[in-house]
Scaffold this active site. Structure first.
Site, mmCIF file in Angstrom:
data_model
loop_
_atom_site.group_PDB
_atom_site.id
_atom_site.type_symbol
_atom_site.label_atom_id
_atom_site.label_comp_id
_atom_site.label_asym_id
_atom_site.label_seq_id
_atom_site.Cartn_x
_atom_site.Cartn_y
_atom_site.Cartn_z
ATOM 1 N N HIS A 42 49.202 53.492 44.705
ATOM 2 C CA HIS A 42 47.751 53.281 44.519
ATOM 3 C C HIS A 42 46.979 54.590 44.702
ATOM 4 O O HIS A 42 45.790 54.581 44.997
ATOM 5 C CB HIS A 42 47.155 52.273 45.540
ATOM 6 C CG HIS A 42 47.603 50.867 45.386
ATOM 7 N ND1 HIS A 42 47.773 50.037 46.474
ATOM 8 C CD2 HIS A 42 47.877 50.127 44.304
ATOM 9 C CE1 HIS A 42 48.153 48.844 46.067
ATOM 10 N NE2 HIS A 42 48.226 48.866 44.728
ATOM 11 N N GLU A 94 36.493 44.431 47.454
ATOM 12 C CA GLU A 94 35.161 44.498 46.851
ATOM 13 C C GLU A 94 34.432 43.163 46.900
ATOM 14 O O GLU A 94 33.208 43.123 46.904
ATOM 15 C CB GLU A 94 35.275 44.940 45.373
ATOM 16 C CG GLU A 94 35.720 46.374 45.209
ATOM 17 C CD GLU A 94 36.148 46.699 43.778
ATOM 18 O OE1 GLU A 94 35.634 46.078 42.838
ATOM 19 O OE2 GLU A 94 37.013 47.582 43.610
ATOM 20 N N ARG A 103 53.694 39.875 48.332
ATOM 21 C CA ARG A 103 54.614 40.780 49.050
ATOM 22 C C ARG A 103 54.385 40.693 50.554
ATOM 23 O O ARG A 103 53.243 40.633 51.006
ATOM 24 C CB ARG A 103 54.395 42.225 48.601
ATOM 25 C CG ARG A 103 54.922 42.512 47.211
ATOM 26 C CD ARG A 103 54.557 43.920 46.751
ATOM 27 N NE ARG A 103 53.678 43.889 45.602
ATOM 28 C CZ ARG A 103 52.995 44.920 45.139
ATOM 29 N NH1 ARG A 103 53.064 46.089 45.746
ATOM 30 N NH2 ARG A 103 52.217 44.803 44.087
ATOM 31 N N GLU A 111 40.304 52.838 38.360
ATOM 32 C CA GLU A 111 41.500 53.647 38.138
ATOM 33 C C GLU A 111 41.530 54.234 36.734
ATOM 34 O O GLU A 111 42.027 55.332 36.526
ATOM 35 C CB GLU A 111 42.748 52.798 38.411
ATOM 36 C CG GLU A 111 42.944 52.576 39.909
ATOM 37 C CD GLU A 111 43.954 51.506 40.247
ATOM 38 O OE1 GLU A 111 43.601 50.317 40.156
ATOM 39 O OE2 GLU A 111 45.081 51.851 40.621
ATOM 40 N N ARG A 135 49.587 55.435 33.004
ATOM 41 C CA ARG A 135 49.776 55.166 34.422
ATOM 42 C C ARG A 135 51.276 55.121 34.704
ATOM 43 O O ARG A 135 52.018 54.374 34.055
ATOM 44 C CB ARG A 135 49.151 53.822 34.800
ATOM 45 C CG ARG A 135 49.347 53.579 36.267
ATOM 46 C CD ARG A 135 48.802 52.262 36.734
ATOM 47 N NE ARG A 135 49.039 52.157 38.159
ATOM 48 C CZ ARG A 135 49.070 51.027 38.816
ATOM 49 N NH1 ARG A 135 48.864 49.891 38.182
ATOM 50 N NH2 ARG A 135 49.285 51.002 40.104
ATOM 51 N N ASN A 167 48.347 51.210 30.709
ATOM 52 C CA ASN A 167 48.945 50.777 31.972
ATOM 53 C C ASN A 167 49.973 49.700 31.619
ATOM 54 O O ASN A 167 49.619 48.544 31.375
ATOM 55 C CB ASN A 167 47.839 50.220 32.875
ATOM 56 C CG ASN A 167 48.361 49.784 34.228
ATOM 57 O OD1 ASN A 167 49.573 49.745 34.460
ATOM 58 N ND2 ASN A 167 47.448 49.445 35.121
ATOM 59 N N LEU A 171 42.526 46.738 48.749
ATOM 60 C CA LEU A 171 42.987 45.364 48.957
ATOM 61 C C LEU A 171 42.868 44.593 47.651
ATOM 62 O O LEU A 171 41.815 44.042 47.335
ATOM 63 C CB LEU A 171 42.146 44.676 50.051
ATOM 64 C CG LEU A 171 41.970 45.440 51.363
ATOM 65 C CD1 LEU A 171 41.061 44.681 52.324
ATOM 66 C CD2 LEU A 171 43.325 45.730 52.006
HETATM 67 P P1 AMP Z 1 43.165 43.368 41.974
HETATM 68 O O1 AMP Z 1 44.644 43.455 42.148
HETATM 69 O O2 AMP Z 1 42.423 44.537 42.551
HETATM 70 O O3 AMP Z 1 42.744 43.036 40.573
HETATM 71 O O4 AMP Z 1 42.700 42.106 42.866
HETATM 72 C C1 AMP Z 1 42.999 40.785 42.510
HETATM 73 C C2 AMP Z 1 42.707 39.884 43.691
HETATM 74 O O5 AMP Z 1 41.341 40.022 44.096
HETATM 75 C C3 AMP Z 1 42.840 38.388 43.368
HETATM 76 O O6 AMP Z 1 44.165 37.961 43.500
HETATM 77 C C4 AMP Z 1 41.950 37.768 44.439
HETATM 78 O O7 AMP Z 1 42.701 37.509 45.614
HETATM 79 C C5 AMP Z 1 40.919 38.843 44.750
HETATM 80 N N1 AMP Z 1 39.586 38.476 44.261
HETATM 81 C C6 AMP Z 1 39.074 38.672 43.031
HETATM 82 N N2 AMP Z 1 37.798 38.184 42.966
HETATM 83 C C7 AMP Z 1 37.518 37.665 44.188
HETATM 84 C C8 AMP Z 1 36.372 37.022 44.771
HETATM 85 N N3 AMP Z 1 35.255 36.828 44.081
HETATM 86 N N4 AMP Z 1 36.462 36.636 46.057
HETATM 87 C C9 AMP Z 1 37.588 36.852 46.784
HETATM 88 N N5 AMP Z 1 38.687 37.453 46.284
HETATM 89 C C10 AMP Z 1 38.661 37.854 45.018
#
Ligand code: AMP
Length: 395
Positions: free
Chosen positions: A177, A330, A238, A381, A88, A9, A206
């Site tokens: 995505h 999550e 964004r 992914e 990717r 990736n 998200l």
């Molecule tokens: P991703 O792009 O899927 O890796 O998501 C990253 C984002 O997930 C981070 O910028 C955080 O805003 C959010 N995140 C990760 N861990 C947590 C957590 N324990 N509680 C709340 N938000 C989280």
């Protein structure tokens, strides 16, 4: 490991990778190379429970992959055993509606598509070129973020602009995505024990980037990202949806050219622009400390999401499952609770206790009898890419 698959990736300054056994679906190795093309690069590699860290400068993606080959040779796994490489690839344009085995013609076409995704496709192409040089004897496969949304109906993907301009320049909604939306929605069918093609679903991915999709009978029919991954939900940096007239207005009042406005909306907007932080852990702390900007940012984020879910409920007519995934989806129980509570009158009944549980497992967070089942499903992914690669090489 019988069929090791290397998954790459490539971002503009980073390469994330995993080696997954295509048969057992176990992760054999993983890592990340960071600060490519900058000073003080790093490579972090994990194999058989051992972590290895390296500081080195990588001039470009080719230099980074050369170093990766040396790291594999020293610490394992054996690269000679790798049977295929899955890349990717963010934008498949209109040319690529599904995963393809890469040859020179595919690479040429990808280069042609670069103007559609100037931030994302060029590093992906650099990664493909470098990886083909390092591993010339195995198939390389491109897996597209846009492919899952190739099924959108014309009424959903067509922008109401001059049709000749749209045709000439391939202007339409593509969606992104897709690998995550596809993986998660299939997992939902597994968790619910129901056939995939018999479910109407809404999936909220998200993460730092965020998008939502509507899936009817297993076929994607709507999604919030568009020609580019800037459209739709509020994201880490964004803006998501804004008045299209904003570009001309900001251009005038800030004396910015269009690239400057694009930069503002991509890199200095979203939660960062509203609250001064992108990470929801920081935003939650700010809210707890009474920060009004962070509270408003959360309200805007939730309002946008609720509006999209309501709209997709209308598009689908009937929804079986609403699912949250990716970093925020999550992990952030507050976001889920604020969103689903507002949807209670529409048949989304949150189980507050189940929602508060922290887990890495797929789980239902709605109350028994809820007209719509609400779930949290961790995305994967890389595993989805490994499956796509296996299918493409006939494994
Ligand atoms: P991703 O792009 O899927 O890796 O998501 C990253 C984002 O997930 C981070 O910028 C955080 O805003 C959010 N995140 C990760 N861990 C947590 C957590 N324990 N509680 C709340 N938000 C989280």
């Amino acid at each position: 490991m019988t069929t090791p698959i290397l998954l790459l990736n490539c971002g503009s300054s980073s390469i994330k990778y995993q080696v997954i056994d295509g048969d057992s679906e176990q992760v054999a190795a993983s890592g990340i190379i960071q600060r490519i093309g900058q000073a003080s690069g790093t490579l972090d590699h994990t194999y058989q429970g051992h972590d290895h860290h390296l500081d080195a400068d990588f001039a470009d993606h080719a230099a980074a992959l050369d170093q990766l080959v040396k790291v594999f040779a020293e610490f394992g796994p054996n690269l000679d055993e790798v049977r295929a490489v899955g890349h990717r690839t963010v934008h498949g344009g209109e040319a690529f509606r599904s995963t393809v085995v890469i040859d020179d013609a595919v690479l040429d076409k990808l280069r042609e598509l670069s103007p559609l995704a100037p931030l994302h496709n060029p590093p992906g192409i650099a990664g493909i070129e470098a990886a083909r040089a390092v591993l010339p004897d195995v198939p390389h496969v491109a897996i597209f973020d846009t492919a899952f949304f190739a099924t959108l109906p014309a009424e959903a993907y067509t922008y109401a602009i001059d049709k000749d301009v749209a045709r000439t320049h391939a202007v339409r909604k593509y969606g992104f995505h897709g690998t995550s939306h596809s993986y998660v929605s299939q997992k939902v069918a597994e968790v619910l024990g129901r056939p995939y093609d018999g479910l109407n679903q809404i999936v909220c991915h998200l993460g730092n980037g965020a998008s939502i999709s509507a899936i009817r009978d297993g076929v994607a029919v709507e999604t919030s990202m568009g020609l580019t991954p800037l459209a739709g939900l509020v994201m880490g940096t964004r803006s998501g949806d804004v008045d299209p007239g904003l570009h001309a207005y900001l251009g005038r009042v800030l004396d910015l050219d269009l690239v400057g406005v694009d930069d503002l909306l991509n890199k200095r907007s979203g939660m960062l622009g509203l609250a001064g932080a992108t990470d929801f852990r920081d935003i939650n702390s700010l809210i707890e400390s009474g920060d009004a900007d962070a509270r408003l940012a959360m309200d805007v984020y939730v309002h946008r999401l609720v509006s999209y879910i309501g709209s997709y409920l209308a598009v689908l007519g009937h929804v079986d499952a609403l699912t949250f995934t990716a970093g925020v989806g999550e992990n952030d129980a507050l976001v889920r609770s604020e969103v689903v509570t507002r949807l209670e009158p529409l048949g989304f009944w949150l189980d507050a206790e189940a929602n508060a549980v922290r887990s890495k497992q797929p789980r239902v967070i709605s109350r028994p009898g809820s007209p719509v089942t609400v779930l949290v499903v961790p995305t994967n992914e890389e595993l989805a890419m490994a499956r796509e690669t296996m299918a493409a090489i006939g494994g």
